[in-house]
Design an enzyme around this catalytic site. Structure first.
Site: not given
Ligand SMILES: CC(C)(COP(=O)(O)OP(=O)(O)OC[C@H]1O[C@@H](n2cnc3c(N)ncnc32)[C@H](O)[C@@H]1OP(=O)(O)O)[C@@H](O)C(=O)NCCC(=O)NCCS
Length: 356
Positions: A77, A356
């Site tokens: 984030y 939350f």
């Molecule tokens: C985390 C999650 C929401 C990322 O969604 P996504 O559509 O794959 O993400 P994006 O492709 O838009 O990536 C956005 C950025 O986040 C980074 N990122 C994505 N997943 C990540 C992870 N698990 N850890 C660290 N960085 C991550 C990407 O490298 C990218 O970085 P950049 O913009 O600097 O290149 C998805 O993997 C997911 O649903 N995970 C399980 C649920 C979860 O963890 N939710 C978050 C709760 S706080």
């Protein structure tokens, strides 16, 4: 909620509650970001980024100056401008080592109440604690009913039902504890634990008394509690602080969505003034110089910082000097770090008691 779709099917989502979050000196409309996820089949192709874009644009349009979240993947984030704003702690206390450093005078009387009564008594305490604790958000009656006091089997994880103890003085609720009694025995010896879901007091003596109540419940071997504030009174009250096994973790993350409005909405501990040069590539409307009280200015900056640094200092959870030590703020004019820390100083550690 925002959703991402692929061929008409939902493949991702991001939600936000509308909260009133306590900040130093008042409260601020805040987006409480929640349930962020993308299906495993659609990850790593920019869907989260697009959802964060749409969500922050909407938050700005709705006029909510802050966004807050609990991160299950904390590394994600900061790129969207969120900074770690508070820490929180867990305790796991053996009851045999739970003495206080000095005896405390028992205040008030503790009553175990049903959920209907809890729905009136607990909010009366919570609202007072919330009003003076940065990081807490106001709860509606519906929130109390459906989130806090709702006790379906699946939330118990095999443990006891949700119990509510209220401490009253002269008929007025001053503290409460929400807890479960998880009974177990080994070789005839009790090994059970009290799982504290939430405990707080509107007055310091009442808060101490309700914790003493929890620590003194018979047949229990230990007391477990999570999401505690870093300035928890037990740290100084316990005769053996090490036995609390206080373990620190990350608390809420905060994003100043509208830097000017957010700064204008909190109070400061001195009359001083300073200019921040804020770098914010994701929300470029914040990429400017601001006075500490939130006016955009052409003045020379005293401190240069990325927007997530403001999220870390805003509630008083971290100091500018701590952030300077890790390269997250640059002191441009001499003495600006100390002046900023004097301005942002708060009485209480920020605390968000609920995920939350
Ligand atoms: C985390 C999650 C929401 C990322 O969604 P996504 O559509 O794959 O993400 P994006 O492709 O838009 O990536 C956005 C950025 O986040 C980074 N990122 C994505 N997943 C990540 C992870 N698990 N850890 C660290 N960085 C991550 C990407 O490298 C990218 O970085 P950049 O913009 O600097 O290149 C998805 O993997 C997911 O649903 N995970 C399980 C649920 C979860 O963890 N939710 C978050 C709760 S706080």
């Amino acid at each position: 909620m925002h959703v991402a779709t692929d061929n008409g099917s939902i493949v991702g989502g991001a939600g936000a509650f509308q909260f009133d979050l306590t900040v130093p000196g008042g409260s601020v409309r805040t987006a409480g970001v929640t349930v962020v996820g993308v299906l495993p089949s659609h990850r790593r192709r920019g869907i989260l980024r697009e959802m964060m874009r749409a969500q922050l644009d909407d938050i700005q349009e709705r006029g909510e100056p802050l966004a807050a979240l609990w991160a299950s993947e904390a590394s994600i984030y900061r790129r969207y401008g969120y900074g770690l704003a508070a820490l929180c702690g867990d305790m796991n206390i053996p009851r045999t080592h739970s003495d206080f450093v000095r005896p405390v005078e028992r205040k008030g009387t503790v009553r175990i109440v049903g959920h209907d009564e809890a729905l009136t008594l607990c909010p009366a305490v919570y609202d007072r604690v919330c009003a003076e604790t940065p990081g807490m958000f106001a709860r509606t009656r519906e929130w109390w009913k459906s989130r806090v006091l709702d006790d379906p089997e699946w939330r118990r994880f095999g443990g006891g039902e949700l119990s509510v103890a209220v401490l009253e003085e002269d008929g007025r609720p001053q503290a409460y504890a929400l807890y479960r009694l998880n009974f177990s025995y080994e070789d005839g010896v009790p090994t059970g634990k009290v799982v504290v879901l939430e405990a707080m007091g509107a007055e310091p003596e009442a808060e101490i008394a309700v914790w003493r109540f929890l620590l003194d419940i018979d047949w229990m071997a230990s007391i477990e509690a999570e999401l505690l504030p870093l300035d928890h009174p037990l740290l100084l009250l316990a005769a053996e602080p090490g036995r609390l096994r206080f373990r620190v973790g990350d608390g809420i993350f905060l994003r100043l969505v509208d830097v000017g409005a957010a700064l204008a909405a909190r109070s400061f501990a001195t009359d001083d003034d300073l200019v921040f040069e804020v770098a914010d590539t994701f929300c470029p409307w914040n990429d400017a110089c601001f006075t500490v009280r939130g006016q955009k200015t052409m003045g020379e900056p005293d401190l240069r910082l990325p927007v997530d640094t403001l999220g870390s200092v805003y509630l008083g959870g971290f100091t500018f000097r701590q952030l300077a030590r890790v390269g997250r703020v640059e002191e441009v004019s001499e003495g600006a770090l100390d002046r900023a820390d004097a301005l942002f100083r708060t009485e209480r550690a920020p605390w968000c008691p609920e995920i939350f």
